[in-house]
Design a protein around this motif. Structure first.
Motif, PDB file in Angstrom:
ATOM      1  N   LEU A  25      35.332 -31.979  94.480  1.00  0.00           N
ATOM      2  CA  LEU A  25      34.745 -30.750  95.012  1.00  0.00           C
ATOM      3  C   LEU A  25      34.675 -29.658  93.952  1.00  0.00           C
ATOM      4  N   CYS A  26      35.710 -29.559  93.122  1.00  0.00           N
ATOM      5  CA  CYS A  26      35.695 -28.574  92.033  1.00  0.00           C
ATOM      6  C   CYS A  26      34.556 -28.868  91.065  1.00  0.00           C
ATOM      7  N   ALA A  27      34.346 -30.130  90.768  1.00  0.00           N
ATOM      8  CA  ALA A  27      33.253 -30.508  89.866  1.00  0.00           C
ATOM      9  C   ALA A  27      31.898 -30.165  90.485  1.00  0.00           C
ATOM     10  N   ILE A  28      31.757 -30.384  91.779  1.00  0.00           N
ATOM     11  CA  ILE A  28      30.499 -30.051  92.455  1.00  0.00           C
ATOM     12  C   ILE A  28      30.250 -28.548  92.406  1.00  0.00           C
ATOM     13  N   VAL A  29      31.274 -27.772  92.690  1.00  0.00           N
ATOM     14  CA  VAL A  29      31.126 -26.322  92.715  1.00  0.00           C
ATOM     15  C   VAL A  29      30.821 -25.780  91.318  1.00  0.00           C
ATOM     16  N   LEU A  30      31.481 -26.319  90.307  1.00  0.00           N
ATOM     17  CA  LEU A  30      31.305 -25.809  88.953  1.00  0.00           C
ATOM     18  C   LEU A  30      30.130 -26.443  88.217  1.00  0.00           C
ATOM     19  N   SER A  31      29.425 -27.369  88.842  1.00  0.00           N
ATOM     20  CA  SER A  31      28.329 -28.054  88.154  1.00  0.00           C
ATOM     21  C   SER A  31      27.145 -27.135  87.873  1.00  0.00           C
ATOM     22  N   SER A  32      26.905 -26.178  88.714  1.00  0.00           N
ATOM     23  CA  SER A  32      25.821 -25.220  88.474  1.00  0.00           C
ATOM     24  C   SER A  32      26.343 -23.810  88.757  1.00  0.00           C
ATOM     25  N   PRO A  33      27.064 -23.237  87.792  1.00  0.00           N
ATOM     26  CA  PRO A  33      27.765 -21.971  88.066  1.00  0.00           C
ATOM     27  C   PRO A  33      26.846 -20.770  88.275  1.00  0.00           C
ATOM     28  N   TYR A  34      25.666 -20.783  87.686  1.00  0.00           N
ATOM     29  CA  TYR A  34      24.793 -19.612  87.804  1.00  0.00           C
ATOM     30  C   TYR A  34      23.770 -19.741  88.918  1.00  0.00           C
ATOM     31  N   ASP A  35      23.737 -20.893  89.565  1.00  0.00           N
ATOM     32  CA  ASP A  35      22.799 -21.123  90.659  1.00  0.00           C
ATOM     33  C   ASP A  35      23.587 -21.675  91.846  1.00  0.00           C
ATOM     34  N   ILE A  36      23.690 -20.895  92.907  1.00  0.00           N
ATOM     35  CA  ILE A  36      24.446 -21.335  94.066  1.00  0.00           C
ATOM     36  C   ILE A  36      23.518 -22.115  94.990  1.00  0.00           C
ATOM     37  N   SER A  37      23.737 -23.418  95.055  1.00  0.00           N
ATOM     38  CA  SER A  37      22.909 -24.285  95.896  1.00  0.00           C
ATOM     39  C   SER A  37      23.361 -24.212  97.347  1.00  0.00           C
ATOM     40  N   ASN A  38      22.640 -24.895  98.216  1.00  0.00           N
ATOM     41  CA  ASN A  38      22.933 -24.863  99.659  1.00  0.00           C
ATOM     42  C   ASN A  38      24.290 -25.481  99.994  1.00  0.00           C
ATOM     43  N   GLN A  58      46.840 -27.167  94.280  1.00  0.00           N
ATOM     44  CA  GLN A  58      46.670 -25.723  94.447  1.00  0.00           C
ATOM     45  C   GLN A  58      46.179 -25.075  93.148  1.00  0.00           C
ATOM     46  N   LYS A  59      46.721 -25.478  92.015  1.00  0.00           N
ATOM     47  CA  LYS A  59      46.297 -24.922  90.728  1.00  0.00           C
ATOM     48  C   LYS A  59      44.845 -25.251  90.429  1.00  0.00           C
ATOM     49  N   SER A  60      44.421 -26.451  90.748  1.00  0.00           N
ATOM     50  CA  SER A  60      43.029 -26.841  90.502  1.00  0.00           C
ATOM     51  C   SER A  60      42.072 -26.004  91.336  1.00  0.00           C
ATOM     52  N   VAL A  61      42.428 -25.780  92.592  1.00  0.00           N
ATOM     53  CA  VAL A  61      41.579 -24.975  93.476  1.00  0.00           C
ATOM     54  C   VAL A  61      41.511 -23.536  92.973  1.00  0.00           C
ATOM     55  N   LYS A  62      42.647 -22.972  92.608  1.00  0.00           N
ATOM     56  CA  LYS A  62      42.672 -21.587  92.138  1.00  0.00           C
ATOM     57  C   LYS A  62      41.875 -21.422  90.847  1.00  0.00           C
ATOM     58  N   LYS A  63      41.990 -22.377  89.920  1.00  0.00           N
ATOM     59  CA  LYS A  63      41.217 -22.301  88.677  1.00  0.00           C
ATOM     60  C   LYS A  63      39.723 -22.344  88.950  1.00  0.00           C
ATOM     61  N   SER A  64      39.318 -23.151  89.905  1.00  0.00           N
ATOM     62  CA  SER A  64      37.898 -23.223  90.250  1.00  0.00           C
ATOM     63  C   SER A  64      37.406 -21.902  90.826  1.00  0.00           C
ATOM     64  N   PHE A  65      38.208 -21.299  91.697  1.00  0.00           N
ATOM     65  CA  PHE A  65      37.810 -20.016  92.265  1.00  0.00           C
ATOM     66  C   PHE A  65      37.754 -18.926  91.199  1.00  0.00           C
ATOM     67  N   ILE A  66      38.672 -18.957  90.253  1.00  0.00           N
ATOM     68  CA  ILE A  66      38.653 -17.969  89.168  1.00  0.00           C
ATOM     69  C   ILE A  66      37.395 -18.138  88.325  1.00  0.00           C
ATOM     70  N   ARG A  67      37.050 -19.388  88.016  1.00  0.00           N
ATOM     71  CA  ARG A  67      35.838 -19.623  87.223  1.00  0.00           C
ATOM     72  C   ARG A  67      34.591 -19.195  87.976  1.00  0.00           C
ATOM     73  N   ILE A  68      34.508 -19.530  89.237  1.00  0.00           N
ATOM     74  CA  ILE A  68      33.339 -19.145  90.036  1.00  0.00           C
ATOM     75  C   ILE A  68      33.230 -17.624  90.117  1.00  0.00           C
ATOM     76  N   SER A  69      34.340 -16.935  90.306  1.00  0.00           N
ATOM     77  CA  SER A  69      34.274 -15.479  90.404  1.00  0.00           C
ATOM     78  C   SER A  69      33.881 -14.861  89.068  1.00  0.00           C
ATOM     79  N   SER A  70      34.325 -15.437  87.953  1.00  0.00           N
ATOM     80  CA  SER A  70      33.923 -14.891  86.656  1.00  0.00           C
ATOM     81  C   SER A  70      32.442 -15.135  86.401  1.00  0.00           C
ATOM     82  N   TYR A  71      31.926 -16.294  86.819  1.00  0.00           N
ATOM     83  CA  TYR A  71      30.492 -16.562  86.662  1.00  0.00           C
ATOM     84  C   TYR A  71      29.682 -15.610  87.526  1.00  0.00           C
ATOM     85  N   SER A  72      30.098 -15.415  88.752  1.00  0.00           N
ATOM     86  CA  SER A  72      29.318 -14.568  89.652  1.00  0.00           C
ATOM     87  C   SER A  72      29.379 -13.111  89.221  1.00  0.00           C
ATOM     88  N   SER A  73      30.516 -12.669  88.678  1.00  0.00           N
ATOM     89  CA  SER A  73      30.591 -11.273  88.232  1.00  0.00           C
ATOM     90  C   SER A  73      29.744 -11.055  86.981  1.00  0.00           C
TER      91      SER A  73
END
Length: 81
Positions: A25-38, A58-73
């Motif tokens: 799931l982390c790989a799916i979410v981070l596969s296209s960080p600048y384009d949020i798909s459906n 838990q660490k893997s999930v948190k790292k993914s959320f941190i990366r997604i938030s940095s991309y979106s910001s």
């Protein structure tokens, strides 16, 4: 083999399978960080369900959320500039 040993082995296997699913799931979410798909919001919701799992998951999930938030910001900064 005693029942307690079988239970421990089964529990370790279950945690490993959960961890592999979370990594997928982390790989799916981070596969296209600048384009949020459906499918990304549903994947993020599934990842949220694992925020209180054992430490490695838990660490893997948190790292993914941190990366997604940095991309979106960084993307939102580019939009507003």
């Amino acid at each position: 083999m005693t029942w307690s040993l079988v239970y421990i082995i089964d529990l370790k296997l279950i945690i490993e399978f959960i961890f592999l699913g979370v990594l997928g799931l982390c790989a799916i979410v981070l596969s296209s960080p600048y384009d949020i798909s459906n499918y990304v919001p549903a994947a993020l919701i599934l990842l949220c369900e694992h925020l209180h799992d054992p430490d490695l998951i838990q660490k893997s999930v948190k790292k993914s959320f941190i990366r997604i938030s940095s991309y979106s910001s960084s993307t939102s900064r580019k939009i507003y500039e």
